[in-house]
Design a protein around this motif. Structure first.
Motif, PDB file in Angstrom:
ATOM      1  N   PRO A  35     -71.583  33.681  15.576  1.00  0.00           N
ATOM      2  CA  PRO A  35     -70.847  33.985  16.611  1.00  0.00           C
ATOM      3  C   PRO A  35     -69.516  34.724  16.461  1.00  0.00           C
ATOM      4  O   PRO A  35     -68.734  35.601  17.280  1.00  0.00           O
ATOM      5  CB  PRO A  35     -70.565  32.716  17.345  1.00  0.00           C
ATOM      6  CG  PRO A  35     -70.381  31.824  16.182  1.00  0.00           C
ATOM      7  CD  PRO A  35     -71.567  32.288  15.338  1.00  0.00           C
ATOM      8  N   ARG A  36     -69.112  34.671  15.186  1.00  0.00           N
ATOM      9  CA  ARG A  36     -67.775  35.486  14.754  1.00  0.00           C
ATOM     10  C   ARG A  36     -67.681  35.462  13.205  1.00  0.00           C
ATOM     11  O   ARG A  36     -68.541  35.170  12.469  1.00  0.00           O
ATOM     12  CB  ARG A  36     -66.562  34.597  15.359  1.00  0.00           C
ATOM     13  CG  ARG A  36     -66.240  33.300  14.339  1.00  0.00           C
ATOM     14  CD  ARG A  36     -65.234  32.697  14.905  1.00  0.00           C
ATOM     15  NE  ARG A  36     -65.341  32.029  16.471  1.00  0.00           N
ATOM     16  CZ  ARG A  36     -66.110  31.085  16.738  1.00  0.00           C
ATOM     17  NH1 ARG A  36     -66.656  30.297  15.860  1.00  0.00           N
ATOM     18  NH2 ARG A  36     -66.430  30.730  18.166  1.00  0.00           N
ATOM     19  N   MET A  37     -66.878  36.326  12.890  1.00  0.00           N
ATOM     20  CA  MET A  37     -66.594  36.555  11.292  1.00  0.00           C
ATOM     21  C   MET A  37     -65.000  36.127  11.047  1.00  0.00           C
ATOM     22  O   MET A  37     -64.268  36.366  12.184  1.00  0.00           O
ATOM     23  CB  MET A  37     -66.859  38.203  10.728  1.00  0.00           C
ATOM     24  CG  MET A  37     -68.365  38.194  10.866  1.00  0.00           C
ATOM     25  SD  MET A  37     -68.739  40.074  10.124  1.00  0.00           S
ATOM     26  CE  MET A  37     -67.820  39.870   8.787  1.00  0.00           C
ATOM     27  N   TYR A  38     -64.753  35.606   9.891  1.00  0.00           N
ATOM     28  CA  TYR A  38     -63.560  35.419   9.513  1.00  0.00           C
ATOM     29  C   TYR A  38     -63.057  35.738   8.186  1.00  0.00           C
ATOM     30  O   TYR A  38     -64.164  35.742   7.349  1.00  0.00           O
ATOM     31  CB  TYR A  38     -62.944  33.915  10.024  1.00  0.00           C
ATOM     32  CG  TYR A  38     -63.838  33.026   9.149  1.00  0.00           C
ATOM     33  CD1 TYR A  38     -63.341  32.595   7.905  1.00  0.00           C
ATOM     34  CD2 TYR A  38     -64.773  32.378   9.581  1.00  0.00           C
ATOM     35  CE1 TYR A  38     -63.991  31.580   7.117  1.00  0.00           C
ATOM     36  CE2 TYR A  38     -65.845  31.503   8.774  1.00  0.00           C
ATOM     37  CZ  TYR A  38     -65.280  31.120   7.574  1.00  0.00           C
ATOM     38  OH  TYR A  38     -65.908  30.059   6.847  1.00  0.00           O
ATOM     39  N   LEU A  39     -61.900  35.865   7.816  1.00  0.00           N
ATOM     40  CA  LEU A  39     -61.596  36.077   6.406  1.00  0.00           C
ATOM     41  C   LEU A  39     -60.241  35.601   5.980  1.00  0.00           C
ATOM     42  O   LEU A  39     -59.643  35.326   7.184  1.00  0.00           O
ATOM     43  CB  LEU A  39     -61.919  37.497   5.973  1.00  0.00           C
ATOM     44  CG  LEU A  39     -61.061  38.620   6.768  1.00  0.00           C
ATOM     45  CD1 LEU A  39     -59.583  38.781   6.258  1.00  0.00           C
ATOM     46  CD2 LEU A  39     -61.589  39.834   6.794  1.00  0.00           C
ATOM     47  N   HIS A  40     -59.872  35.225   4.981  1.00  0.00           N
ATOM     48  CA  HIS A  40     -58.491  34.925   4.449  1.00  0.00           C
ATOM     49  C   HIS A  40     -57.867  36.184   3.624  1.00  0.00           C
ATOM     50  O   HIS A  40     -58.637  36.573   2.812  1.00  0.00           O
ATOM     51  CB  HIS A  40     -58.639  33.590   3.575  1.00  0.00           C
ATOM     52  CG  HIS A  40     -58.932  32.418   4.198  1.00  0.00           C
ATOM     53  ND1 HIS A  40     -59.437  31.359   3.523  1.00  0.00           N
ATOM     54  CD2 HIS A  40     -59.327  32.221   5.348  1.00  0.00           C
ATOM     55  CE1 HIS A  40     -59.917  30.339   4.548  1.00  0.00           C
ATOM     56  NE2 HIS A  40     -59.657  30.867   5.511  1.00  0.00           N
ATOM     57  N   VAL A  41     -56.675  36.310   3.763  1.00  0.00           N
ATOM     58  CA  VAL A  41     -56.208  37.301   3.087  1.00  0.00           C
ATOM     59  C   VAL A  41     -54.654  37.123   3.017  1.00  0.00           C
ATOM     60  O   VAL A  41     -53.937  36.668   4.224  1.00  0.00           O
ATOM     61  CB  VAL A  41     -56.279  38.830   3.720  1.00  0.00           C
ATOM     62  CG1 VAL A  41     -55.632  38.949   5.175  1.00  0.00           C
ATOM     63  CG2 VAL A  41     -55.755  39.848   2.788  1.00  0.00           C
ATOM     64  N   GLU A  42     -53.832  37.356   1.910  1.00  0.00           N
ATOM     65  CA  GLU A  42     -52.532  37.063   1.818  1.00  0.00           C
ATOM     66  C   GLU A  42     -51.701  38.268   2.685  1.00  0.00           C
ATOM     67  O   GLU A  42     -52.219  39.306   2.351  1.00  0.00           O
ATOM     68  CB  GLU A  42     -52.172  36.980   0.555  1.00  0.00           C
ATOM     69  CG  GLU A  42     -52.825  35.882  -0.138  1.00  0.00           C
ATOM     70  CD  GLU A  42     -52.392  35.652  -1.745  1.00  0.00           C
ATOM     71  OE1 GLU A  42     -51.423  36.015  -2.222  1.00  0.00           O
ATOM     72  OE2 GLU A  42     -53.084  35.229  -2.587  1.00  0.00           O
ATOM     73  N   HIS A  43     -50.697  37.899   3.117  1.00  0.00           N
ATOM     74  CA  HIS A  43     -50.077  38.975   3.857  1.00  0.00           C
ATOM     75  C   HIS A  43     -49.476  40.072   2.887  1.00  0.00           C
ATOM     76  O   HIS A  43     -49.431  41.098   3.291  1.00  0.00           O
ATOM     77  CB  HIS A  43     -48.690  38.269   4.691  1.00  0.00           C
ATOM     78  CG  HIS A  43     -49.196  37.947   6.042  1.00  0.00           C
ATOM     79  ND1 HIS A  43     -48.943  38.579   7.267  1.00  0.00           N
ATOM     80  CD2 HIS A  43     -49.844  36.699   6.338  1.00  0.00           C
ATOM     81  CE1 HIS A  43     -49.592  37.787   8.236  1.00  0.00           C
ATOM     82  NE2 HIS A  43     -50.133  36.658   7.772  1.00  0.00           N
ATOM     83  N   GLU A  44     -49.325  39.800   1.695  1.00  0.00           N
ATOM     84  CA  GLU A  44     -48.763  40.342   0.674  1.00  0.00           C
ATOM     85  C   GLU A  44     -49.832  41.420   0.261  1.00  0.00           C
ATOM     86  O   GLU A  44     -49.329  42.640  -0.349  1.00  0.00           O
ATOM     87  CB  GLU A  44     -47.895  39.702  -0.664  1.00  0.00           C
ATOM     88  CG  GLU A  44     -46.830  38.918  -0.399  1.00  0.00           C
ATOM     89  CD  GLU A  44     -47.233  37.613   0.246  1.00  0.00           C
ATOM     90  OE1 GLU A  44     -48.476  37.168   0.384  1.00  0.00           O
ATOM     91  OE2 GLU A  44     -46.320  36.923   1.076  1.00  0.00           O
ATOM     92  N   ASN A  45     -51.054  41.364   0.514  1.00  0.00           N
ATOM     93  CA  ASN A  45     -52.034  42.162   0.163  1.00  0.00           C
ATOM     94  C   ASN A  45     -52.121  43.392   1.207  1.00  0.00           C
ATOM     95  O   ASN A  45     -53.023  43.371   1.807  1.00  0.00           O
ATOM     96  CB  ASN A  45     -53.291  41.327  -0.178  1.00  0.00           C
ATOM     97  CG  ASN A  45     -54.428  42.351  -0.703  1.00  0.00           C
ATOM     98  OD1 ASN A  45     -54.486  43.611  -0.666  1.00  0.00           O
ATOM     99  ND2 ASN A  45     -55.429  41.496  -1.367  1.00  0.00           N
TER     100      ASN A  45
END
Length: 70
Positions: A35-45
């Motif tokens: 139903p969806r895709m998600y990811l984690h990423v640091e704002h500094e990246n």
């Protein structure tokens, strides 16, 4: 489905590999009725943030790591 961690080799940045991987993952997710895709990423990246925005991801929830100093 979710992308938790990935990083290109130092000399491979800016060559389209990450966008191609995300496109392949999106195709796989669609083929498997995710139903969806998600990811984690640091704002500094900043590079990753630009890539993910370019391919259509939007920020859902701010995320940060917390580290206990010893």
């Amino acid at each position: 489905g979710g992308v938790v961690a990935r990083a290109p080799r130092p000399g491979a940045r800016g060559r389209g590999a990450a966008g191609a991987v995300l496109a392949a993952l999106a195709d796989w997710a669609a083929d498997n009725a995710a139903p969806r895709m998600y990811l984690h990423v640091e704002h500094e990246n900043e590079g990753a943030m630009r890539l993910y925005k370019r391919v259509g991801f939007t920020e859902l929830v701010p995320f940060s790591f917390r580290v206990k100093q010893r």
